[in-house]
Design an enzyme around this catalytic site. Structure first.
Site, PDB file in Angstrom:
ATOM      1  N   ARG A  16      57.581  86.170  -4.040  1.00  0.00           N
ATOM      2  CA  ARG A  16      56.709  86.981  -3.166  1.00  0.00           C
ATOM      3  C   ARG A  16      57.522  87.560  -2.014  1.00  0.00           C
ATOM      4  O   ARG A  16      58.718  87.283  -1.888  1.00  0.00           O
ATOM      5  CB  ARG A  16      55.519  86.161  -2.651  1.00  0.00           C
ATOM      6  CG  ARG A  16      55.895  84.895  -1.942  1.00  0.00           C
ATOM      7  CD  ARG A  16      54.696  83.929  -1.863  1.00  0.00           C
ATOM      8  NE  ARG A  16      55.155  82.588  -1.548  1.00  0.00           N
ATOM      9  CZ  ARG A  16      55.340  82.155  -0.315  1.00  0.00           C
ATOM     10  NH1 ARG A  16      55.079  82.933   0.705  1.00  0.00           N
ATOM     11  NH2 ARG A  16      55.784  80.935  -0.093  1.00  0.00           N
ATOM     12  N   ASN A  64      64.857  74.387  -6.336  1.00  0.00           N
ATOM     13  CA  ASN A  64      64.830  74.168  -4.886  1.00  0.00           C
ATOM     14  C   ASN A  64      66.204  74.510  -4.306  1.00  0.00           C
ATOM     15  O   ASN A  64      67.176  73.793  -4.522  1.00  0.00           O
ATOM     16  CB  ASN A  64      64.465  72.700  -4.611  1.00  0.00           C
ATOM     17  CG  ASN A  64      64.463  72.401  -3.131  1.00  0.00           C
ATOM     18  OD1 ASN A  64      64.619  73.301  -2.292  1.00  0.00           O
ATOM     19  ND2 ASN A  64      64.267  71.136  -2.798  1.00  0.00           N
ATOM     20  N   ASN A  91      67.954  84.613  -0.326  1.00  0.00           N
ATOM     21  CA  ASN A  91      66.794  85.132   0.405  1.00  0.00           C
ATOM     22  C   ASN A  91      65.778  84.048   0.766  1.00  0.00           C
ATOM     23  O   ASN A  91      65.036  84.198   1.737  1.00  0.00           O
ATOM     24  CB  ASN A  91      66.128  86.227  -0.451  1.00  0.00           C
ATOM     25  CG  ASN A  91      64.735  86.561   0.025  1.00  0.00           C
ATOM     26  OD1 ASN A  91      64.562  87.250   1.027  1.00  0.00           O
ATOM     27  ND2 ASN A  91      63.714  86.039  -0.655  1.00  0.00           N
ATOM     28  N   SER A 143      68.133  87.119  10.129  1.00  0.00           N
ATOM     29  CA  SER A 143      66.955  87.650  10.828  1.00  0.00           C
ATOM     30  C   SER A 143      67.400  88.143  12.197  1.00  0.00           C
ATOM     31  O   SER A 143      68.400  87.646  12.740  1.00  0.00           O
ATOM     32  CB  SER A 143      65.923  86.534  11.007  1.00  0.00           C
ATOM     33  OG  SER A 143      64.938  86.914  11.942  1.00  0.00           O
ATOM     34  N   TYR A 156      64.603  77.786  13.379  1.00  0.00           N
ATOM     35  CA  TYR A 156      64.775  78.978  12.524  1.00  0.00           C
ATOM     36  C   TYR A 156      65.951  79.829  13.020  1.00  0.00           C
ATOM     37  O   TYR A 156      66.809  80.264  12.235  1.00  0.00           O
ATOM     38  CB  TYR A 156      63.472  79.780  12.561  1.00  0.00           C
ATOM     39  CG  TYR A 156      63.422  81.002  11.682  1.00  0.00           C
ATOM     40  CD1 TYR A 156      63.233  80.892  10.309  1.00  0.00           C
ATOM     41  CD2 TYR A 156      63.544  82.283  12.231  1.00  0.00           C
ATOM     42  CE1 TYR A 156      63.166  82.023   9.506  1.00  0.00           C
ATOM     43  CE2 TYR A 156      63.480  83.408  11.440  1.00  0.00           C
ATOM     44  CZ  TYR A 156      63.285  83.283  10.073  1.00  0.00           C
ATOM     45  OH  TYR A 156      63.223  84.410   9.288  1.00  0.00           O
ATOM     46  N   ALA A 158      68.525  78.861  14.753  1.00  0.00           N
ATOM     47  CA  ALA A 158      69.783  78.150  14.485  1.00  0.00           C
ATOM     48  C   ALA A 158      70.188  78.336  13.023  1.00  0.00           C
ATOM     49  O   ALA A 158      71.360  78.592  12.714  1.00  0.00           O
ATOM     50  CB  ALA A 158      69.634  76.672  14.823  1.00  0.00           C
ATOM     51  N   ILE A 189      58.991  92.362   9.098  1.00  0.00           N
ATOM     52  CA  ILE A 189      58.694  92.917   7.777  1.00  0.00           C
ATOM     53  C   ILE A 189      57.288  92.491   7.374  1.00  0.00           C
ATOM     54  O   ILE A 189      56.952  91.300   7.440  1.00  0.00           O
ATOM     55  CB  ILE A 189      59.725  92.423   6.722  1.00  0.00           C
ATOM     56  CG1 ILE A 189      61.168  92.698   7.199  1.00  0.00           C
ATOM     57  CG2 ILE A 189      59.455  93.075   5.371  1.00  0.00           C
ATOM     58  CD1 ILE A 189      61.502  94.130   7.520  1.00  0.00           C
TER      59      ILE A 189
HETATM   60  P1  NAP Z   1      57.856  84.488   2.061  1.00  0.00           P
HETATM   61  O1  NAP Z   1      56.904  85.601   1.790  1.00  0.00           O
HETATM   62  O2  NAP Z   1      57.338  83.251   2.724  1.00  0.00           O
HETATM   63  O3  NAP Z   1      58.577  84.102   0.673  1.00  0.00           O
HETATM   64  C1  NAP Z   1      59.515  83.052   0.638  1.00  0.00           C
HETATM   65  C2  NAP Z   1      60.090  82.930  -0.750  1.00  0.00           C
HETATM   66  O4  NAP Z   1      61.041  81.841  -0.741  1.00  0.00           O
HETATM   67  C3  NAP Z   1      59.054  82.574  -1.810  1.00  0.00           C
HETATM   68  O5  NAP Z   1      59.439  83.178  -3.013  1.00  0.00           O
HETATM   69  C4  NAP Z   1      59.182  81.046  -1.915  1.00  0.00           C
HETATM   70  O6  NAP Z   1      58.780  80.535  -3.173  1.00  0.00           O
HETATM   71  C5  NAP Z   1      60.668  80.904  -1.735  1.00  0.00           C
HETATM   72  N1  NAP Z   1      61.071  79.559  -1.289  1.00  0.00           N
HETATM   73  C6  NAP Z   1      60.627  78.866  -0.224  1.00  0.00           C
HETATM   74  N2  NAP Z   1      61.268  77.677  -0.145  1.00  0.00           N
HETATM   75  C7  NAP Z   1      62.121  77.626  -1.208  1.00  0.00           C
HETATM   76  C8  NAP Z   1      63.042  76.679  -1.682  1.00  0.00           C
HETATM   77  N3  NAP Z   1      63.231  75.500  -1.074  1.00  0.00           N
HETATM   78  N4  NAP Z   1      63.760  76.964  -2.812  1.00  0.00           N
HETATM   79  C9  NAP Z   1      63.586  78.139  -3.445  1.00  0.00           C
HETATM   80  N5  NAP Z   1      62.734  79.088  -3.040  1.00  0.00           N
HETATM   81  C10 NAP Z   1      62.000  78.832  -1.927  1.00  0.00           C
HETATM   82  O7  NAP Z   1      59.074  84.971   2.992  1.00  0.00           O
HETATM   83  P2  NAP Z   1      59.572  86.472   3.341  1.00  0.00           P
HETATM   84  O8  NAP Z   1      58.825  86.926   4.538  1.00  0.00           O
HETATM   85  O9  NAP Z   1      59.596  87.279   2.123  1.00  0.00           O
HETATM   86  O10 NAP Z   1      61.072  86.165   3.819  1.00  0.00           O
HETATM   87  C11 NAP Z   1      62.194  86.176   2.937  1.00  0.00           C
HETATM   88  C12 NAP Z   1      63.461  85.941   3.737  1.00  0.00           C
HETATM   89  O11 NAP Z   1      63.585  86.929   4.753  1.00  0.00           O
HETATM   90  C13 NAP Z   1      63.473  84.584   4.460  1.00  0.00           C
HETATM   91  O12 NAP Z   1      64.782  84.065   4.469  1.00  0.00           O
HETATM   92  C14 NAP Z   1      63.039  84.959   5.867  1.00  0.00           C
HETATM   93  O13 NAP Z   1      63.520  84.022   6.807  1.00  0.00           O
HETATM   94  C15 NAP Z   1      63.706  86.310   6.018  1.00  0.00           C
HETATM   95  N6  NAP Z   1      63.073  87.150   7.039  1.00  0.00           N
HETATM   96  C16 NAP Z   1      61.771  87.548   6.927  1.00  0.00           C
HETATM   97  C17 NAP Z   1      61.219  88.357   7.917  1.00  0.00           C
HETATM   98  C18 NAP Z   1      59.790  88.852   7.859  1.00  0.00           C
HETATM   99  O14 NAP Z   1      59.347  89.504   8.814  1.00  0.00           O
HETATM  100  N7  NAP Z   1      59.041  88.628   6.798  1.00  0.00           N
HETATM  101  C19 NAP Z   1      61.991  88.745   9.012  1.00  0.00           C
HETATM  102  C20 NAP Z   1      63.306  88.325   9.084  1.00  0.00           C
HETATM  103  C21 NAP Z   1      63.841  87.536   8.084  1.00  0.00           C
HETATM  104  P3  NAP Z   1      57.224  80.070  -3.436  1.00  0.00           P
HETATM  105  O15 NAP Z   1      56.445  81.362  -3.559  1.00  0.00           O
HETATM  106  O16 NAP Z   1      57.271  79.321  -4.706  1.00  0.00           O
HETATM  107  O17 NAP Z   1      56.822  79.268  -2.245  1.00  0.00           O
END
Ligand code: NAP
Length: 248
Positions: A16, A64, A91, A143, A156, A158, A189
């Site tokens: 997702r 994981n 990611n 990020s 986060y 760190a 995002i």
């Molecule tokens: P998200 O919608 O919460 O999706 C997280 C994804 O990571 C999901 O596919 C989840 O799988 C998977 N995941 C979580 N824990 C895991 C683990 N231990 N092993 C393998 N997969 C795991 O997050 P997002 O917003 O798309 O963010 C993606 C990345 O961008 C992250 O690193 C986040 O810190 C970074 N980021 C996001 C934003 C933002 O505004 N959204 C901004 C800056 C940086 P499940 O679906 O199975 O739980």
């Protein structure tokens, strides 16, 4: 010819949000995609089917990223299934926000393990393959919070700052073998997660961004396409802010 045709990418956390966006955009540019998830099996398998229908090869793996042995097993399996790997996108990430005063040791450790240790695990697991083929592009998701910090997100921030130091070191170690390692620092995002937030708060965030909108997963995915492709062949050890001008 499509820009990523013939390349295979591993994307962690592809079920997702941003990871899903990257998987879709990579497939549209011709890449074969192996992506992981933690627990969303149904969403992950549906995405794999959607991507396969476009003519590329795609497969979802439950793995994981915080677990060293599972990452080793995953990479072995992907190599068996796809034959080779050209791109690794770390990611997967989580948040467990709290002011330092209320942050538990458990929540600090968990965020470091899933966000930072995972990058070590996956890079170690793919390293031998990339060294042997003398090529590879590693893209790590940090990020804006890792660049400038954020109250209530010390764990986060760190983990995301750690990713930057790790990536620059890997770029220095592996550059002589044409293995590149870069970082993307997304701003705000809009994903399913942010759709649940108070609309007025979200509009306030949008207004504060120079480009006056939140980012879409595709905005991050497009930057990943560039860093994965040969168009960025002379770029390594860099942090690319994809944030609508937030950090300007
Ligand atoms: P998200 O919608 O919460 O999706 C997280 C994804 O990571 C999901 O596919 C989840 O799988 C998977 N995941 C979580 N824990 C895991 C683990 N231990 N092993 C393998 N997969 C795991 O997050 P997002 O917003 O798309 O963010 C993606 C990345 O961008 C992250 O690193 C986040 O810190 C970074 N980021 C996001 C934003 C933002 O505004 N959204 C901004 C800056 C940086 P499940 O679906 O199975 O739980």
């Amino acid at each position: 010819m499509k820009i990523l045709e013939g390349k295979t990418a591993i994307i962690t956390g592809g079920s997702r949000g941003i990871g899903k966006g990257i998987a879709e955009v990579f497939a549209a540019h011709g890449a074969n995609v192996a992506f992981t998830y933690s627990s969303s099996a149904e969403a992950a398998n549906a995405l794999a089917a959607e991507l396969n229908a476009t003519g590329v090869t795609a497969k979802a793996y439950q793995s994981n990223a915080a677990d060293f042995d599972q990452c080793e097993t995953l990479v072995k399996q992907v190599l068996e299934d796809f034959g080779s790997v050209d791109v690794l996108i770390n990611n997967a990430g989580i948040t467990k926000d709290n002011l330092l005063m209320r942050m538990s040791e458990e929540d600090f450790d968990k965020v470091i393990e899933v966000n930072l240790k995972s990058v070590f695990n996956m890079t170690k697991a793919i390293q031998r393959t990339f060294l042997k083929q003398r090529s590879g592009s590693i893209i790590n998701m940090s990020s804006v919070v890792g660049v400038k910090g954020n109250a209530g997100q010390a764990n986060y921030a760190a983990s995301k700052a750690g990713i930057i130091g790790f990536s620059k070191s890997v770029a220095l170690e592996l550059g002589s073998r044409s293995i590149r390692c870069n970082v993307i620092a997304p701003g705000f995002i809009e994903t399913e997660m942010t759709a649940k937030l108070d609309p007025d708060t979200v509009q306030g965030w949008r207004n504060a961004i120079p480009l006056k909108r939140g980012g879409q997963p595709e905005d991050i995915a497009n930057a990943c396409v560039f860093l994965a492709s040969d168009l960025s062949a002379y770029i390594t050890g860099q942090v690319m802010n994809v944030d609508g001008g937030m950090l300007t």
